[in-house]
Write a protein that holds these residues in place. Structure first.
Motif, PDB file in Angstrom:
ATOM      1  N   LYS A  16     -35.734 -14.216-120.554  1.00  0.00           N
ATOM      2  CA  LYS A  16     -34.952 -13.256-121.411  1.00  0.00           C
ATOM      3  C   LYS A  16     -35.131 -13.539-122.594  1.00  0.00           C
ATOM      4  CE  LYS A  16     -30.526 -13.634-121.245  1.00  0.00           C
ATOM      5  NZ  LYS A  16     -29.192 -13.702-121.044  1.00  0.00           N
ATOM      6  N   ILE A 204     -13.867 -18.046-104.202  1.00  0.00           N
ATOM      7  CA  ILE A 204     -14.963 -18.428-105.269  1.00  0.00           C
ATOM      8  C   ILE A 204     -14.428 -19.289-106.486  1.00  0.00           C
ATOM      9  CG2 ILE A 204     -16.497 -16.611-104.731  1.00  0.00           C
ATOM     10  CD1 ILE A 204     -14.961 -14.946-107.173  1.00  0.00           C
ATOM     11  N   TYR A 205     -12.773 -19.184-106.526  1.00  0.00           N
ATOM     12  CA  TYR A 205     -12.145 -19.923-107.530  1.00  0.00           C
ATOM     13  C   TYR A 205     -11.714 -21.331-107.180  1.00  0.00           C
ATOM     14  CZ  TYR A 205     -12.448 -15.213-109.676  1.00  0.00           C
ATOM     15  OH  TYR A 205     -12.766 -14.081-109.977  1.00  0.00           O
ATOM     16  N   PRO A 217     -19.730 -14.445-106.735  1.00  0.00           N
ATOM     17  CA  PRO A 217     -20.301 -14.238-105.115  1.00  0.00           C
ATOM     18  C   PRO A 217     -21.506 -13.037-105.253  1.00  0.00           C
ATOM     19  CG  PRO A 217     -18.385 -12.782-105.945  1.00  0.00           C
ATOM     20  CD  PRO A 217     -19.038 -13.794-107.106  1.00  0.00           C
ATOM     21  N   PHE A 218     -21.706 -12.464-106.043  1.00  0.00           N
ATOM     22  CA  PHE A 218     -22.651 -11.448-106.147  1.00  0.00           C
ATOM     23  C   PHE A 218     -22.483 -10.472-104.904  1.00  0.00           C
ATOM     24  CE2 PHE A 218     -25.403 -14.892-108.260  1.00  0.00           C
ATOM     25  CZ  PHE A 218     -25.642 -13.960-109.234  1.00  0.00           C
ATOM     26  N   TYR A 224      -9.296  -9.393-105.086  1.00  0.00           N
ATOM     27  CA  TYR A 224      -8.398  -8.377-106.285  1.00  0.00           C
ATOM     28  C   TYR A 224      -7.447  -7.167-106.046  1.00  0.00           C
ATOM     29  CZ  TYR A 224     -12.571 -11.184-108.026  1.00  0.00           C
ATOM     30  OH  TYR A 224     -13.126 -12.177-108.055  1.00  0.00           O
ATOM     31  N   GLU A 267     -23.750 -19.337-117.732  1.00  0.00           N
ATOM     32  CA  GLU A 267     -25.352 -18.634-117.933  1.00  0.00           C
ATOM     33  C   GLU A 267     -25.289 -17.220-117.963  1.00  0.00           C
ATOM     34  OE1 GLU A 267     -28.007 -19.925-115.355  1.00  0.00           O
ATOM     35  OE2 GLU A 267     -27.735 -22.074-115.764  1.00  0.00           O
ATOM     36  N   SER A 268     -26.202 -16.821-118.166  1.00  0.00           N
ATOM     37  CA  SER A 268     -26.416 -15.191-118.079  1.00  0.00           C
ATOM     38  C   SER A 268     -26.513 -15.067-116.560  1.00  0.00           C
ATOM     39  CB  SER A 268     -27.823 -14.839-118.548  1.00  0.00           C
ATOM     40  OG  SER A 268     -28.104 -13.625-118.436  1.00  0.00           O
ATOM     41  N   GLY A 269     -25.524 -14.137-116.232  1.00  0.00           N
ATOM     42  CA  GLY A 269     -25.560 -13.727-114.823  1.00  0.00           C
ATOM     43  C   GLY A 269     -24.497 -14.370-114.062  1.00  0.00           C
ATOM     44  N   GLY A 271     -21.575 -14.425-114.261  1.00  0.00           N
ATOM     45  CA  GLY A 271     -20.061 -13.603-114.071  1.00  0.00           C
ATOM     46  C   GLY A 271     -19.149 -13.515-115.049  1.00  0.00           C
ATOM     47  N   LYS A 272     -19.411 -13.958-116.291  1.00  0.00           N
ATOM     48  CA  LYS A 272     -18.487 -13.858-117.438  1.00  0.00           C
ATOM     49  C   LYS A 272     -17.864 -12.367-117.754  1.00  0.00           C
ATOM     50  CE  LYS A 272     -21.830 -15.417-120.295  1.00  0.00           C
ATOM     51  NZ  LYS A 272     -22.939 -15.563-119.265  1.00  0.00           N
ATOM     52  N   ASN A 316     -27.080  -6.256-115.613  1.00  0.00           N
ATOM     53  CA  ASN A 316     -26.125  -5.521-116.671  1.00  0.00           C
ATOM     54  C   ASN A 316     -25.707  -6.715-117.587  1.00  0.00           C
ATOM     55  OD1 ASN A 316     -24.458  -3.906-118.094  1.00  0.00           O
ATOM     56  ND2 ASN A 316     -22.554  -4.346-116.653  1.00  0.00           N
ATOM     57  N   SER A 318     -24.567  -8.742-120.919  1.00  0.00           N
ATOM     58  CA  SER A 318     -24.207  -8.599-122.185  1.00  0.00           C
ATOM     59  C   SER A 318     -25.064  -9.240-123.317  1.00  0.00           C
ATOM     60  CB  SER A 318     -22.875  -9.186-122.375  1.00  0.00           C
ATOM     61  OG  SER A 318     -22.229  -8.880-121.268  1.00  0.00           O
ATOM     62  N   ASP A 532     -16.149 -13.617-124.315  1.00  0.00           N
ATOM     63  CA  ASP A 532     -16.983 -13.572-123.326  1.00  0.00           C
ATOM     64  C   ASP A 532     -18.190 -13.659-124.155  1.00  0.00           C
ATOM     65  OD1 ASP A 532     -18.912 -12.653-121.380  1.00  0.00           O
ATOM     66  OD2 ASP A 532     -18.171 -10.410-121.436  1.00  0.00           O
TER      67      ASP A 532
END
Ligand SMILES: Nc1ncnc2c1ncn2[C@@H]1O[C@H](COP(=O)(O)OP(=O)(O)OP(=O)(O)O)[C@@H](O)[C@H]1O
Length: 968
Positions: A16, A204-205, A217-218, A224, A267-269, A271-272, A316, A318, A532
């Motif tokens: 990237k 996941i947490y 988790p993708f 939620y 890292e990128s991806g 989930g931030k 997606n 950022s 973020d």
């Protein structure tokens, strides 16, 4: 079974790339008024601390491992960072993991774990052992002799392994604990296993002491929504969650009256951005869906469309860092640390900013015609990466979402059209091509559709645009000379213009969002900021973008270290308490490598950028010449160099560094924008000019000859970063570390090597250790006495000094001595201890409240009764008086009625009498007449009474009423 890969670098293999420039955009109502340390975001460079500040020795102990130099640059203007050089106490030499993973220094790793394998071997417990391929496997120790043990994995085999390589496993009862601190044996395989155990069950947490670890988790996970929000709000659910962290931030903000920040990294991806949204959702739900958080969520499509793009690692991604500040009961504000070079360059398989594709896919035919829009593949800027769509994403639909969001932030339809025209202009700029016009290879733009459309869209003359793209005005003495550009210069000029228009547009939009969030609201209260920011990046080829991003992450890591290790331990020293020192990877050396003056990476880059003859190669050579002795730096062959970052070594290719750092948007281009008839380009130009007119600190570059000066991108970036750090420094941080479990973005896949790498990079495991051995909760004696003093049974509470009161409280509640330490100024508690007191306090307060409410109720009821009685008396008085008045009136009326009746009756009777009288007379006269006529006119008869006699006689024949007779 855990599988550990021998080569653990998978998380940094992506390719990237990020745009060159980074700017920090603040709203006009930025923090300046609140904090004098902060400077206008538009002149972020000013926030670079001046030398005087630094001479105060604020960063003590931050010694460069080579030269013992102290970094003079620091965003932390206050506290000293004391890195205590005490020998480590404890069991540093007990690490038994046999194969060191790459990227983490052996020095550190050797001291990583507190657990020992000898105990497990002796007790023949379950242990982790490492296979030759690096995988971890669980087995039961059958026997131990000398340095070797016989172990049996679940498959029934029997293996001989080195006893020292065994890592103790936790008992089954500890599988999947909420908090890694609860693990009896804290070691890498146990942590990995615990996280995987939870991940496989959609949990996941996980807490790692004060840090929340979130594994992407993708896929949708049922964690939620309103029910969960309610549960966390009511504290009926306590498992680790973003909601829980956000809730804690809110509670601490209220309790301590201190601004809070939620710092999300990874890292990128990893989930931030999703995590930031989840935190916002919680805040929005608490605000009842009408608060500023909700508004920020609604404006999210704009920032995502203009600031996100598809990369190889994340569909997606950022491409900017953002700080969302939510000012409670007042306003919200979004600041972004963003970049722009993706507009003009994009790698194969990636996309430029979403908004370009969304515009091309979703614009109405009318808009299309108005801004001369074509399909995405017609534009060179978009065509270069050969990727136009994202699976499962409908760009046209998203475009409608963006338009709705623009409506929400009150961008008028007219302005929306201008925004889209600017986007189209950027795309068309990429299609502008050049032809060579003389034998010196000077070029001119072709007067084709591209050029004319750009001129039309920004509202300028085609000739002027042509000149701005192919010439540069230079001032020599008092004369201005016009220099023609070569092809590469012209392309750079064109791209610089495109990038500037886009970034100015982004700034303008952020400003609109901030304005809309600030409408009618004042900022005086406390805030929660959510950060973020793009994560650490390491690709096969790393350029200036990665250089800046990784530097930013290095600073962020320092913030993490500072708050979780340095300040923590520094406080222990200052308060003179007895504690066990925990070692951690301090990245201060690496930061020094970047920031040191005059021989740091940034300074040398700036210095080389100011030399007209400076090239990427001379820059690389200069680095090697000055920094080769630095342990964090390694010169590579050619134009490359490597830096040992906290997250691993990254090799940078200096190609394009100088050009990107200078990032010259020539004055000619700015002038062109200011002469445009459309209002947005004019605004952009004036913003750029305003910026260049501001006093600046740092190396300056001449843009457009001698006419304007500007800061280098790296200096600006550093200034913006310092500003950001200063902002964060004024808050209580809450950290969320997002972890990417696999590189394929697929659910259910958990690559231990990748996870371990990320856990190591961010020091999560050390944080657990420090939390276990340290005293994470602390409170000043005064505050403690004030907060819990009322719980004391004896009345001494208010007559003694805070320390005595504090100690009395501790004794009264039988807090075990090993669970707290009394410092000079503060009390330090082990995890969870303050919770006991806090619970008692809450219970007591509830009891007090209950008693108070009962008493108040009783008081209120008595008062009410009294009031009622009073009211009744008053009412009876009033009613009596009223009735008496009414009675008097009716009496009067009665009397009047009687009088009236009397009068009427007398009138009627009088009239009757009169009638009768007249009738009698009439009858008398008639009778008398008759009698006279009967007695032949002898009136004397009548007078002598003979008449009456006669009448009586007559009555025998003709009955005449008696009263008639009387009349007669
Ligand atoms: N909690 C979650 N639940 C479901 N899916 C998630 C969650 N967190 C992340 N994802 C998935 O992972 C993808 C990447 O997440 P996100 O964009 O937040 O990563 P990032 O760390 O912000 O990346 P970048 O640094 O590139 O912006 C999301 O598009 C989403 O599909």
């Amino acid at each position: 079974m855990l599988q550990k890969k021998s080569q653990v670098l998978p998380s940094f293999q992506s390719i990237k790339s990020l745009p060159v420039d980074f700017r920090f955009v603040g709203s006009p109502t930025s923090e300046q008024s609140e904090n004098a340390n902060l400077v206008n975001s538009n002149t972020a460079c000013l926030s670079v601390p001046e030398k005087n500040d630094l001479e105060n020795g604020l960063v003590e102990g931050a010694e460069d491992s080579v030269g013992n130099d102290v970094n003079e640059d620091s965003p932390y203007s206050q506290a000293a960072i004391l890195v205590e050089q005490r020998p480590s106490v404890g069991d540093e030499d007990l690490d038994t993991v046999p194969t060191p993973l790459p990227l983490v220094s052996t020095f550190h790793r050797e001291r990583r774990w507190a657990d020992t394998s000898s105990y497990a071997a002796k007790k023949k417990l379950q242990s982790w052992f490492q296979l030759s391929n690096g995988d971890w496997e669980l087995g039961k120790i059958l026997s131990t002799s000398g340095t070797e043990s016989v172990i049996s994995p679940p498959d029934g085999k029997v293996l001989k392994v080195k006893t020292e390589s065994l890592v103790p496993a936790n008992p089954d009862i500890l599988d999947g604990v909420d908090d890694l601190m609860q693990l009896s044996y804290l070691n890498e395989p146990s942590v990995l296993y615990n996280l995987q155990y939870r991940y496989n069950r959609d949990m996941i947490y996980t807490k790692a002491g004060p840090v929340l670890v979130a594994i992407n988790p993708f896929k949708e996970v049922p964690l939620y929504g309103n029910n969960y929000i309610e549960a966390y709000k009511n504290k009926s659910m306590e498992s680790p969650h973003v909601y829980a962290i956000t809730d804690t931030a809110i509670r601490e903000m209220i309790r301590d009256e201190v601004n809070q920040s939620i710092i999300i990294s990874g890292e990128s991806g990893a989930g931030k951005t999703e995590t930031a949204k989840i935190a916002m959702q919680y805040l929005a739900a608490l605000g009842g869906g009408s608060g500023i958080e909700y508004e920020i969520l609604k404006t999210n499509p704009i920032l995502e469309a203009f600031g996100n793009a598809k990369t190889l690692r994340n569909d997606n991604s950022s491409r900017f860092g953002k700080l969302i500040e939510i000012h409670f009961s007042e306003t919200g504000k979004i600041s972004v640390l963003l970049e722009k070079s993706r507009v003009v360059q994009c790698m194969e398989g990636e996309r430029s900013y979403h908004i370009f594709y969304q515009l091309c896919a979703g614009a109405s035919p009318k808009l299309r015609e108005k801004i001369s829009l074509k399909i995405a593949s017609e534009y060179k800027y978009l065509r270069q990466s050969n990727c136009y769509t994202i699976t499962g994403v409908d760009d046209a639909e998203r475009f409608r979402g963006v338009m709705e969001a623009l409506d929400i932030v009150h961008v008028s339809k007219e302005d929306q059209e201008s925004v889209f025209a600017m986007l189209a202009a950027v795309l068309w700029l990429g299609n502008v091509s050049f032809s060579i016009v003389d034998n010196e290879n000077h070029v001119e733009p072709l007067a084709d559709e591209g050029l004319t459309t750009v001129a039309k869209l920004i509202g300028c003359n085609v000739g002027e645009l042509k000149l701005a793209l192919s010439t540069r005005k230079m001032r020599v003495g008092n004369d201005t000379i016009v220099q023609k550009l070569s092809l590469s210069q012209a392309i750079d000029t064109r791209d610089a213009l495109a990038k500037s228009i886009y970034s100015c547009l982004f700034d303008w939009l952020v400003e609109q969002v901030n304005k809309s969030l600030a409408v009618g609201k004042r900022r005086t209260g406390r805030s929660i900021s959510i950060l973020d920011i793009y994560g650490f990046e390491s690709f096969e080829r790393n350029s200036f973008e990665q250089f800046c991003i990784n530097y930013a992450n290095e600073r962020l890591q320092q913030h993490f270290n500072r708050h979780l290790f340095k300040l923590e331990q520094e406080e222990y020293i200052q308060d003179g308490i007895d504690w066990t020192k925990v070692d951690f990877d301090d990245n201060q050396d690496c930061l020094n490598l970047f920031e040191k003056k005059p021989l740091g990476l940034l300074s040398l880059l700036d210095e080389e950028s100011t030399f007209p003859n400076g090239t990427d190669l001379t820059f690389a050579n200069k680095l090697k010449q000055h920094l080769n002795s630095n342990s964090c730096f390694r010169g590579e062959r050619g134009k490359a160099f490597s830096v040992s970052h906290y997250a691993g070594e990254v090799t940078y290719d200096t190609t394009g560094f100088l050009e990107k750092n200078r990032d010259l948007l020539h004055l000619d281009s700015i002038q062109l924008l200011s002469s445009c008839s459309c209002h947005l380009p004019q605004i952009f130009a004036s913003n750029m000019l305003t910026q260049s007119e501001k006093p600046v600190v740092g190396p300056l570059y001449k843009a457009g000859g001698a006419d304007s000066q500007k800061l280098s991108v790296a200096t600006k970036f550093k200034g913006q970063l310092f500003q950001l750090m200063q902002r964060l420094e004024n808050t209580t941080p809450h950290f969320i570390r997002c972890i990417k479990p696999n590189n394929s973005q697929s659910p259910g896949s958990y690559e231990q090597g990748l996870v371990l790498q990320q856990l190591r990079c961010c020091g999560v495991l050390e944080v657990v250790r420090i939390s276990r051995s340290g005293f994470p909760t602390r409170m000043s004696h005064q505050k403690f006495a004030r907060r819990y003093g009322f719980l004391l049974l004896e009345s001494v509470a208010y007559s003694q000094d805070p320390l005595s009161i504090s100690v009395a409280i501790l004794h009264q509640f039988d807090i075990l001595p090993e669970m707290y330490q009394v410092g000079y100024t503060k009390l330090f508690f082990r995890t969870g201890q303050i919770g006991v007191l806090e619970d008692t306090r809450n219970h007591t307060l509830h009891g007090i409240l209950r008693v108070q409410s009962c008493f108040r109720g009783h008081q209120a009821r008595a008062y009410l009764r009294e009031l009622k009685r009073g009211i009744c008396v008053l009412q009876s008085f009033v009613r009596g008086e009223k009735i008496r008045k009414e009675y008097a009136v009716s009496q009067q009326r009665h009397r009047a009625a009687v009088v009236i009746q009397r009068h009427i009756k007398s009138t009627i009777c009088g009239k009757k009498y009169k009638d009768m009288h007249q009738a009698s007379i009439m009858i008398q006269s008639v009778i008398r007449g008759w009698l006279v006529r009967r007695f032949s006119g002898d009136v004397g008869l009548l007078k002598s009474g003979a008449t009456k006699m006669y009448v009586y006689e007559l009555q025998e024949y003709y009955p005449i009423p008696m009263h008639w007779i009387w009349f007669i």
